[in-house]
Motif scaffolding. Structure first.
Motif, PDB file in Angstrom:
ATOM      1  N   ILE A  55       0.845  -1.193   0.000  1.00  0.00           N
ATOM      2  CA  ILE A  55       0.000   0.000   0.000  1.00  0.00           C
ATOM      3  C   ILE A  55       0.878   1.239   0.000  1.00  0.00           C
ATOM      4  O   ILE A  55       1.786   1.366   0.824  1.00  0.00           O
ATOM      5  CB  ILE A  55      -0.934   0.021   1.228  1.00  0.00           C
ATOM      6  N   LEU A  56       0.595   2.159  -0.925  1.00  0.00           N
ATOM      7  CA  LEU A  56       1.300   3.442  -0.957  1.00  0.00           C
ATOM      8  C   LEU A  56       0.552   4.406  -0.043  1.00  0.00           C
ATOM      9  O   LEU A  56      -0.481   4.956  -0.395  1.00  0.00           O
ATOM     10  CB  LEU A  56       1.347   3.978  -2.389  1.00  0.00           C
ATOM     11  N   GLY A  57       1.072   4.554   1.162  1.00  0.00           N
ATOM     12  CA  GLY A  57       0.403   5.394   2.145  1.00  0.00           C
ATOM     13  C   GLY A  57       1.110   5.326   3.485  1.00  0.00           C
ATOM     14  O   GLY A  57       2.218   4.802   3.604  1.00  0.00           O
ATOM     15  N   ALA A  76      -0.613  -2.396  -4.645  1.00  0.00           N
ATOM     16  CA  ALA A  76      -1.900  -2.632  -5.305  1.00  0.00           C
ATOM     17  C   ALA A  76      -2.923  -1.566  -4.940  1.00  0.00           C
ATOM     18  O   ALA A  76      -4.035  -1.578  -5.479  1.00  0.00           O
ATOM     19  CB  ALA A  76      -2.434  -4.017  -4.945  1.00  0.00           C
ATOM     20  N   ALA A  77      -2.583  -0.664  -4.032  1.00  0.00           N
ATOM     21  CA  ALA A  77      -3.528   0.365  -3.590  1.00  0.00           C
ATOM     22  C   ALA A  77      -2.759   1.618  -3.182  1.00  0.00           C
ATOM     23  O   ALA A  77      -1.612   1.541  -2.725  1.00  0.00           O
ATOM     24  CB  ALA A  77      -4.366  -0.142  -2.415  1.00  0.00           C
ATOM     25  N   ILE A  78      -3.429   2.764  -3.360  1.00  0.00           N
ATOM     26  CA  ILE A  78      -2.865   4.062  -2.982  1.00  0.00           C
ATOM     27  C   ILE A  78      -3.811   4.713  -1.988  1.00  0.00           C
ATOM     28  O   ILE A  78      -5.010   4.821  -2.247  1.00  0.00           O
ATOM     29  CB  ILE A  78      -2.693   4.969  -4.209  1.00  0.00           C
ATOM     30  N   GLU A  79      -3.277   5.143  -0.879  1.00  0.00           N
ATOM     31  CA  GLU A  79      -4.093   5.775   0.157  1.00  0.00           C
ATOM     32  C   GLU A  79      -4.773   7.036  -0.382  1.00  0.00           C
ATOM     33  O   GLU A  79      -4.168   7.839  -1.088  1.00  0.00           O
ATOM     34  CB  GLU A  79      -3.193   6.133   1.340  1.00  0.00           C
ATOM     35  N   LEU A 105      -6.040   4.931  -9.320  1.00  0.00           N
ATOM     36  CA  LEU A 105      -5.092   6.036  -9.457  1.00  0.00           C
ATOM     37  C   LEU A 105      -5.681   7.368  -9.010  1.00  0.00           C
ATOM     38  O   LEU A 105      -4.980   8.379  -9.007  1.00  0.00           O
ATOM     39  CB  LEU A 105      -4.640   6.151 -10.920  1.00  0.00           C
ATOM     40  N   GLU A 106      -6.950   7.380  -8.628  1.00  0.00           N
ATOM     41  CA  GLU A 106      -7.635   8.621  -8.277  1.00  0.00           C
ATOM     42  C   GLU A 106      -6.915   9.460  -7.214  1.00  0.00           C
ATOM     43  O   GLU A 106      -6.896  10.682  -7.308  1.00  0.00           O
ATOM     44  CB  GLU A 106      -9.065   8.330  -7.833  1.00  0.00           C
ATOM     45  N   LYS A 179     -15.204  -0.131  -8.266  1.00  0.00           N
ATOM     46  CA  LYS A 179     -14.868   0.029  -6.854  1.00  0.00           C
ATOM     47  C   LYS A 179     -13.362   0.114  -6.670  1.00  0.00           C
ATOM     48  O   LYS A 179     -12.616  -0.749  -7.109  1.00  0.00           O
ATOM     49  CB  LYS A 179     -15.425  -1.130  -6.033  1.00  0.00           C
ATOM     50  N   SER A 180     -12.928   1.161  -6.010  1.00  0.00           N
ATOM     51  CA  SER A 180     -11.504   1.361  -5.772  1.00  0.00           C
ATOM     52  C   SER A 180     -11.027   0.532  -4.590  1.00  0.00           C
ATOM     53  O   SER A 180     -11.755   0.298  -3.632  1.00  0.00           O
ATOM     54  CB  SER A 180     -11.212   2.840  -5.510  1.00  0.00           C
ATOM     55  N   SER A 181      -9.759   0.117  -4.666  1.00  0.00           N
ATOM     56  CA  SER A 181      -9.148  -0.607  -3.551  1.00  0.00           C
ATOM     57  C   SER A 181      -8.370   0.319  -2.633  1.00  0.00           C
ATOM     58  O   SER A 181      -7.671  -0.135  -1.731  1.00  0.00           O
ATOM     59  CB  SER A 181      -8.202  -1.699  -4.092  1.00  0.00           C
ATOM     60  N   ALA A 182      -8.504   1.627  -2.853  1.00  0.00           N
ATOM     61  CA  ALA A 182      -7.753   2.591  -2.038  1.00  0.00           C
ATOM     62  C   ALA A 182      -8.188   2.534  -0.581  1.00  0.00           C
ATOM     63  O   ALA A 182      -9.382   2.528  -0.286  1.00  0.00           O
ATOM     64  CB  ALA A 182      -7.952   3.999  -2.576  1.00  0.00           C
ATOM     65  N   PRO A 183      -7.243   2.497   0.360  1.00  0.00           N
ATOM     66  CA  PRO A 183      -7.590   2.520   1.780  1.00  0.00           C
ATOM     67  C   PRO A 183      -8.276   3.824   2.136  1.00  0.00           C
ATOM     68  O   PRO A 183      -8.031   4.865   1.517  1.00  0.00           O
ATOM     69  CB  PRO A 183      -6.232   2.402   2.492  1.00  0.00           C
ATOM     70  N   SER A 184      -9.127   3.794   3.132  1.00  0.00           N
ATOM     71  CA  SER A 184      -9.826   4.991   3.575  1.00  0.00           C
ATOM     72  C   SER A 184      -8.883   5.891   4.352  1.00  0.00           C
ATOM     73  O   SER A 184      -7.736   5.554   4.611  1.00  0.00           O
ATOM     74  CB  SER A 184     -11.025   4.615   4.443  1.00  0.00           C
TER      75      SER A 184
END
Length: 233
Positions: A55-57, A76-79, A105-106, A179-184
């Motif tokens: 996770i990038l965060g 696999a996910a961006i915060e 990528l949002e 649906k995004s996999s970005a962490p909240s």
């Protein structure tokens, strides 16, 4: 391996070829970004290539950070709030990671100074219209995957994703509906680990042909070409 304050203190820090102060945390099998408050925001560049980050965060506020190298990880996910913590980021290298959908990528669109981005060898770049989506959504980009962003691409991207009235096209809506996999948003203190991240070590480390130094040299070369070309635009 955990990214501890001791590891940060013992890692090489130097002035790199483009006169930036760089901290080298590469090749430590780091699984989670944490404890970067120990850097005291003293670095322009941060090298986290060749680790096992998913996770990038989980960054503290790093107002000085301009370049972030994360090639050869498992991201696999961006915060979602990444831009809040690295607001001056200009270069982001995510070559050879696991980002899968354009909507993932949002969080990058909030990085108002992002000029250089590499997503090469991520599944997301095999999606239809992936490059044009990045050009349209990330308006400050000048170089994407080591190729200069052309004005013709910007025009084509706008035609694909934006109506004459400035609304989203059906194509753009369909991409954003995934649906995004970005962490909240973070609920932890800056510097603490992401508890949701899975921190198992890989069974085999994939050997990559492209070295970190070659990657940086390619970025520097591309930027020099862009700056030279802009004199005639």
């Amino acid at each position: 391996m955990k990214l501890t304050a001791d590891l940060i203190a013992s890692s090489p820090s130097y002035i790199n070829a483009i006169k930036d102060r760089e901290l080298d945390l590469s090749s430590n099998n780091i699984a989670v970004i944490e404890n970067l408050g120990a850097t005291r925001d003293l670095n322009d560049s941060l090298n986290l290539c060749h680790n096992s980050i998913r996770i990038l965060g989980n960054f503290p506020t790093l107002d000085r950070l301009k370049c972030l190298y994360l090639a050869d990880n498992r991201i696999a996910a961006i915060e979602r709030d990444l831009a809040q913590f690295v607001p001056r980021l200009q270069t982001l290298v995510l070559t050879n990671n696991d980002l899968g959908d354009l909507v993932d990528l949002e969080p990058l669109k909030e990085l108002g100074e992002l000029e250089i981005l590499s997503l090469a060898n991520n599944p997301v770049m095999s999606k239809k219209h992936a490059r044009l989506w990045c050009v349209w959504r990330l308006t400050s980009l000048r170089v994407l995957d080591f190729e200069r962003v052309k004005q013709g691409e910007r025009m084509e991207a706008k035609r694909l994703f934006e109506t004459k009235d400035g609304e989203l096209t059906d194509l753009a809506k369909s991409i954003l509906d995934v649906k995004s996999s970005a962490p909240s948003t973070n609920t932890f203190e800056p510097g603490e680990g992401l508890h949701e991240a899975v921190a198992e070590k890989t069974a085999e480390e994939i050997q990559k042909e492209q070295s970190i130094s070659e990657l940086k040299a390619k970025i520097r070369s591309e930027m020099a070409q862009v700056e030279a070309m802009e004199q005639y635009i």
